[in-house]
Write a protein that holds these residues in place. Structure first.
Motif, PDB file in Angstrom:
ATOM      1  N   GLY A  77       0.789  -1.230   0.000  1.00  0.00           N
ATOM      2  CA  GLY A  77       0.000   0.000   0.000  1.00  0.00           C
ATOM      3  C   GLY A  77       0.820   1.277   0.000  1.00  0.00           C
ATOM      4  O   GLY A  77       0.255   2.365   0.023  1.00  0.00           O
ATOM      5  N   TYR A  78       2.144   1.128  -0.013  1.00  0.00           N
ATOM      6  CA  TYR A  78       2.997   2.320  -0.002  1.00  0.00           C
ATOM      7  C   TYR A  78       3.627   2.550  -1.378  1.00  0.00           C
ATOM      8  O   TYR A  78       4.306   1.657  -1.905  1.00  0.00           O
ATOM      9  CB  TYR A  78       4.144   2.157   1.007  1.00  0.00           C
ATOM     10  CG  TYR A  78       3.743   2.220   2.454  1.00  0.00           C
ATOM     11  CD1 TYR A  78       3.334   3.414   3.027  1.00  0.00           C
ATOM     12  CD2 TYR A  78       3.787   1.077   3.260  1.00  0.00           C
ATOM     13  CE1 TYR A  78       2.985   3.474   4.381  1.00  0.00           C
ATOM     14  CE2 TYR A  78       3.439   1.133   4.604  1.00  0.00           C
ATOM     15  CZ  TYR A  78       3.037   2.330   5.150  1.00  0.00           C
ATOM     16  OH  TYR A  78       2.691   2.388   6.481  1.00  0.00           O
ATOM     17  N   GLU A  79       3.482   3.725  -1.908  1.00  0.00           N
ATOM     18  CA  GLU A  79       4.174   4.082  -3.149  1.00  0.00           C
ATOM     19  C   GLU A  79       5.685   3.903  -3.005  1.00  0.00           C
ATOM     20  O   GLU A  79       6.371   3.486  -3.940  1.00  0.00           O
ATOM     21  CB  GLU A  79       3.863   5.545  -3.504  1.00  0.00           C
ATOM     22  CG  GLU A  79       4.552   6.068  -4.748  1.00  0.00           C
ATOM     23  CD  GLU A  79       4.003   5.500  -6.056  1.00  0.00           C
ATOM     24  OE1 GLU A  79       2.946   4.827  -6.031  1.00  0.00           O
ATOM     25  OE2 GLU A  79       4.628   5.748  -7.105  1.00  0.00           O
ATOM     26  N   MET A  80       6.185   4.177  -1.800  1.00  0.00           N
ATOM     27  CA  MET A  80       7.637   4.135  -1.579  1.00  0.00           C
ATOM     28  C   MET A  80       8.224   2.732  -1.765  1.00  0.00           C
ATOM     29  O   MET A  80       9.442   2.584  -1.921  1.00  0.00           O
ATOM     30  CB  MET A  80       7.970   4.678  -0.185  1.00  0.00           C
ATOM     31  CG  MET A  80       9.437   4.912   0.097  1.00  0.00           C
ATOM     32  SD  MET A  80      10.281   6.060  -1.042  1.00  0.00           S
ATOM     33  CE  MET A  80       9.611   7.626  -0.519  1.00  0.00           C
ATOM     34  N   GLN A  81       7.385   1.699  -1.776  1.00  0.00           N
ATOM     35  CA  GLN A  81       7.886   0.356  -2.077  1.00  0.00           C
ATOM     36  C   GLN A  81       8.608   0.341  -3.428  1.00  0.00           C
ATOM     37  O   GLN A  81       9.515  -0.459  -3.631  1.00  0.00           O
ATOM     38  CB  GLN A  81       6.723  -0.651  -2.106  1.00  0.00           C
ATOM     39  CG  GLN A  81       6.049  -0.815  -0.762  1.00  0.00           C
ATOM     40  CD  GLN A  81       4.744  -1.601  -0.818  1.00  0.00           C
ATOM     41  OE1 GLN A  81       3.793  -1.247  -0.151  1.00  0.00           O
ATOM     42  NE2 GLN A  81       4.704  -2.665  -1.609  1.00  0.00           N
ATOM     43  N   LYS A  82       8.200   1.254  -4.314  1.00  0.00           N
ATOM     44  CA  LYS A  82       8.811   1.309  -5.644  1.00  0.00           C
ATOM     45  C   LYS A  82      10.254   1.818  -5.621  1.00  0.00           C
ATOM     46  O   LYS A  82      10.946   1.739  -6.637  1.00  0.00           O
ATOM     47  CB  LYS A  82       7.960   2.173  -6.574  1.00  0.00           C
ATOM     48  CG  LYS A  82       6.635   1.507  -6.951  1.00  0.00           C
ATOM     49  CD  LYS A  82       5.677   2.482  -7.592  1.00  0.00           C
ATOM     50  CE  LYS A  82       6.211   3.065  -8.885  1.00  0.00           C
ATOM     51  NZ  LYS A  82       5.314   4.144  -9.376  1.00  0.00           N
ATOM     52  N   SER A  83      10.699   2.326  -4.465  1.00  0.00           N
ATOM     53  CA  SER A  83      12.114   2.708  -4.377  1.00  0.00           C
ATOM     54  C   SER A  83      12.999   1.474  -4.231  1.00  0.00           C
ATOM     55  O   SER A  83      14.221   1.561  -4.342  1.00  0.00           O
ATOM     56  CB  SER A  83      12.343   3.660  -3.200  1.00  0.00           C
ATOM     57  OG  SER A  83      12.131   2.989  -1.970  1.00  0.00           O
ATOM     58  N   LEU A  84      12.385   0.315  -3.987  1.00  0.00           N
ATOM     59  CA  LEU A  84      13.139  -0.938  -3.880  1.00  0.00           C
ATOM     60  C   LEU A  84      13.178  -1.607  -5.245  1.00  0.00           C
ATOM     61  O   LEU A  84      12.119  -1.866  -5.849  1.00  0.00           O
ATOM     62  CB  LEU A  84      12.490  -1.867  -2.841  1.00  0.00           C
ATOM     63  CG  LEU A  84      12.671  -1.513  -1.359  1.00  0.00           C
ATOM     64  CD1 LEU A  84      14.124  -1.259  -1.017  1.00  0.00           C
ATOM     65  CD2 LEU A  84      11.797  -0.408  -0.862  1.00  0.00           C
ATOM     66  N   THR A  85      14.368  -1.904  -5.712  1.00  0.00           N
ATOM     67  CA  THR A  85      14.569  -2.472  -7.054  1.00  0.00           C
ATOM     68  C   THR A  85      13.632  -3.650  -7.314  1.00  0.00           C
ATOM     69  O   THR A  85      13.547  -4.570  -6.484  1.00  0.00           O
ATOM     70  CB  THR A  85      16.022  -2.973  -7.193  1.00  0.00           C
ATOM     71  OG1 THR A  85      16.884  -1.922  -6.791  1.00  0.00           O
ATOM     72  CG2 THR A  85      16.336  -3.367  -8.627  1.00  0.00           C
ATOM     73  N   GLY A  86      12.952  -3.595  -8.429  1.00  0.00           N
ATOM     74  CA  GLY A  86      12.088  -4.697  -8.816  1.00  0.00           C
ATOM     75  C   GLY A  86      10.632  -4.473  -8.470  1.00  0.00           C
ATOM     76  O   GLY A  86       9.763  -5.166  -9.002  1.00  0.00           O
ATOM     77  N   TYR A  87      10.344  -3.534  -7.596  1.00  0.00           N
ATOM     78  CA  TYR A  87       8.951  -3.263  -7.239  1.00  0.00           C
ATOM     79  C   TYR A  87       8.382  -2.193  -8.156  1.00  0.00           C
ATOM     80  O   TYR A  87       9.026  -1.170  -8.405  1.00  0.00           O
ATOM     81  CB  TYR A  87       8.830  -2.834  -5.771  1.00  0.00           C
ATOM     82  CG  TYR A  87       8.809  -4.058  -4.886  1.00  0.00           C
ATOM     83  CD1 TYR A  87       7.600  -4.618  -4.487  1.00  0.00           C
ATOM     84  CD2 TYR A  87       9.994  -4.679  -4.521  1.00  0.00           C
ATOM     85  CE1 TYR A  87       7.572  -5.771  -3.715  1.00  0.00           C
ATOM     86  CE2 TYR A  87       9.980  -5.842  -3.760  1.00  0.00           C
ATOM     87  CZ  TYR A  87       8.764  -6.378  -3.358  1.00  0.00           C
ATOM     88  OH  TYR A  87       8.737  -7.516  -2.613  1.00  0.00           O
ATOM     89  N   THR A  88       7.206  -2.437  -8.670  1.00  0.00           N
ATOM     90  CA  THR A  88       6.605  -1.489  -9.605  1.00  0.00           C
ATOM     91  C   THR A  88       5.215  -1.050  -9.170  1.00  0.00           C
ATOM     92  O   THR A  88       4.597  -0.229  -9.836  1.00  0.00           O
ATOM     93  CB  THR A  88       6.496  -2.118 -11.009  1.00  0.00           C
ATOM     94  OG1 THR A  88       5.758  -3.346 -10.888  1.00  0.00           O
ATOM     95  CG2 THR A  88       7.884  -2.438 -11.576  1.00  0.00           C
ATOM     96  N   SER A  89       4.730  -1.588  -8.062  1.00  0.00           N
ATOM     97  CA  SER A  89       3.381  -1.207  -7.635  1.00  0.00           C
ATOM     98  C   SER A  89       3.262  -1.222  -6.122  1.00  0.00           C
ATOM     99  O   SER A  89       3.838  -2.083  -5.448  1.00  0.00           O
ATOM    100  CB  SER A  89       2.343  -2.154  -8.229  1.00  0.00           C
ATOM    101  OG  SER A  89       1.057  -1.875  -7.687  1.00  0.00           O
ATOM    102  N   HIS A  90       2.474  -0.287  -5.618  1.00  0.00           N
ATOM    103  CA  HIS A  90       2.160  -0.253  -4.185  1.00  0.00           C
ATOM    104  C   HIS A  90       1.276  -1.438  -3.800  1.00  0.00           C
ATOM    105  O   HIS A  90       1.103  -1.712  -2.620  1.00  0.00           O
ATOM    106  CB  HIS A  90       1.458   1.064  -3.854  1.00  0.00           C
ATOM    107  CG  HIS A  90       0.129   1.201  -4.521  1.00  0.00           C
ATOM    108  ND1 HIS A  90      -0.032   1.460  -5.874  1.00  0.00           N
ATOM    109  CD2 HIS A  90      -1.132   1.076  -4.049  1.00  0.00           C
ATOM    110  CE1 HIS A  90      -1.305   1.510  -6.190  1.00  0.00           C
ATOM    111  NE2 HIS A  90      -1.995   1.276  -5.098  1.00  0.00           N
ATOM    112  N   GLN A  91       0.682  -2.096  -4.794  1.00  0.00           N
ATOM    113  CA  GLN A  91      -0.245  -3.189  -4.469  1.00  0.00           C
ATOM    114  C   GLN A  91       0.489  -4.494  -4.170  1.00  0.00           C
ATOM    115  O   GLN A  91      -0.093  -5.420  -3.623  1.00  0.00           O
ATOM    116  CB  GLN A  91      -1.243  -3.374  -5.613  1.00  0.00           C
ATOM    117  CG  GLN A  91      -2.148  -2.141  -5.733  1.00  0.00           C
ATOM    118  CD  GLN A  91      -3.216  -2.283  -6.788  1.00  0.00           C
ATOM    119  OE1 GLN A  91      -2.927  -2.685  -7.908  1.00  0.00           O
ATOM    120  NE2 GLN A  91      -4.452  -1.948  -6.436  1.00  0.00           N
TER     121      GLN A  91
END
Lengths: 209, 209, 209, 209
Positions: free
Chosen positions: D118-132
């Motif tokens: 649920g966090y947009e900031m997850q996308k700062s981790l390589t490979g993550y493209t969605s908060h979902q």
């Protein structure tokens, strides 16, 4: 321990004060610092911003608290510094600070000791080698009669089961960190403040369970 | 108190503003400062970042709030500054700030006073000598009619049992700290903000019991 | 509004970014900024630390999002910036930030609006003159399809009862603050972040009642 | 990845340490950093303030942990760094930090994983493209036997369903962030710390429902 002369002690305390002031641990001219120098104790004078000390903010006192020379008047808490030096010849520096975490936790804890285990950061305190040990810091009730408070501290540590190390908390007042030299004392201060900050958050989180 | 001339007052307020701005207590051009100078009151003009003031950000007003000279327009809260100066000739500086802690606590407390005891830091407030005393700061409901709010403050302190000292809180708005000179006012501000920060944490911790 | 040329816009955004970065509101290369310049929109390129921007970190795009010139690739959120500019010709600057408070509050609030009243700081938002008014900021669910999210925002504000002003929140993502010029946008950002910080504390305190 | 020589690695770690120290994530000489250089691993020596490193604070070790050259003694946690490098040839930098949030959350969470979505900031981790998506970081119990802890980590990731990426948490101890180069590792560190800070607040807020 390479015992310092007075000017070295002053330089150390100015640098420590700048670092401590930037942390926000000596607000409103609070806090006081000292070093056991070669022929006296160097203590901060009362009323100055401890984050912006200069050569004129220090006094030399003897072990009875008599002023040998220097400007202004020594902090009222000098008696407590001297008690800590008297209790151990290994103590060469005392840093007394007022952080929000130390102030609030020492009130929140109703007993006479702050105890933690399970933190790696306990190893920043001299003598600790495992997070599985329990680290204990004695808490004393605050007292405006500093001689009486100093005596209470002396009495407490005259009990051999009470180990004099790292620091003591004064309830609603703050931390006295101490050590064998300024660098170790800074490390004890920083390690303890980290643990206080962790416990402050941990207690609030646990209430959320 | 060595009364300042206008330029000295401006220099003091620029320096205080820089320190206060770094604390985060005057966000979004909030807050306003003043000094009672030798022949007028020096007040900050509205709309500037109080953490980055310069010589052009000040006005001189008389005790009725009339502009004597200067740039821009005085803060709407000037009426409250003038009421505080009128209530005591000993008041020479007023610093109005917006911290999160002052804003939130003044809303959380439903009564008309912020009261604490048990904190050594109370001694940073002029006249306090023990943590065992109770320190009280009056809280007034916010009012966009600043003349009416100034009158409410005047009326409150016309009651001799209400001691005018250190500061007042405006609910959901912030703190007005004052003192006999800029250094003492800064000390009152810093001491009170420390106590607000402690209470904010203490209340949350107590809920965790 | 004195419309800026491209280089003025870049200089403004570099300065704003430095200030915002120091606040901790653009961690991990997050956030993006833009200005409506005289003949294009100046937007930050993706992947840079927005707290340490330089002349090479910007692109010019037209209202359709086509790149006119510049380095790198525009942030994926450019579509949302452009929707905000399209919705009002008065909007000349958009600052998108990621603070802990905005991120967490926008998740905590289950409804579609962040609403507050009772804060003097509401007056830092253009058009607000009293703490007694209610300030509302719309919250939109996050969506990785930025064109769809931009359309959702357009649709929402096509309803005349929804006033486009100050900022919007994206749930679990952050704040888009906007205004008629960079200074006003910075003021909206700072005022809203103060209110978010207050609400974060207020909600925790109220739980302690 | 352009593999660095030893001096480049040292320069990178000094700069990263300064940035990390300013964040308060390496208190009391805590933390340790390393880079896989062209012909060895560059690791920080024990006992230094990692926020104020210089050329003399580093050692070179081989993949078995043998000292090739340098001053002082390598951090006890070097074994864990080397395990992370052994587990993936793509890992070129490891940053081990002690933040309050990482320390406290890793204790609060009783299971073996920190998970968020649920966090947009997850996308700062390589490979993550969605908060979902769900982001998971493994938590290991702290252990003073670093070789045993390193083996536990190796065993865990030998299970192909456990993806080695971004970082691992050691309970009550801190975070090991890693990545394909120093910049990516810094981004993983900053993104994860932001998520820890958000979760700390979110959990407290949820308790207030």
């Amino acid at each position: 321990m390479n015992v310092m002369n007075t000017q070295q002690a002053i330089s150390e305390l100015i640098a420590l004060g700048k670092w401590i002031g930037a942390k926000g641990w000596v607000p409103a001219t609070g806090g006081n610092f000292s070093i056991r120098a070669d022929d006296c104790f160097v203590v901060t004078a009362s009323g100055f911003d401890k984050g912006a000390l200069n050569n004129k903010c220090f006094l030399n006192v003897n072990s009875a608290g008599d002023i040998l020379n220097g400007n202004g008047k020594p902090s009222a808490e000098t008696a407590l510094h001297l008690a800590l030096y008297e209790l151990s010849l290994d103590t060469h520096c005392v840093l007394h600070t007022h952080s929000v975490a130390a102030t609030v936790l020492s009130r929140y804890i109703k007993g006479d000791v702050f105890s933690v285990s399970g933190y790696e950061m306990q190893k920043s305190l001299t003598g600790y080698t495992s997070h599985q040990d329990t680290l204990s810091i004695a808490i004393f009730d605050n007292d405006q009669d500093m001689n009486r408070l100093a005596q209470t501290v002396r009495d407490y540590f005259s009990n051999q089961s009470h180990k004099l190390q790292h620091g003591i908390l004064i309830r609603g007042h703050g931390l006295y960190a101490f050590g064998q030299n300024p660098a170790q004392t800074k490390q004890h201060l920083e390690g303890l403040e980290f643990l206080f900050a962790c416990e402050l958050e941990r207690i609030k989180l646990e209430a959320a369970l």
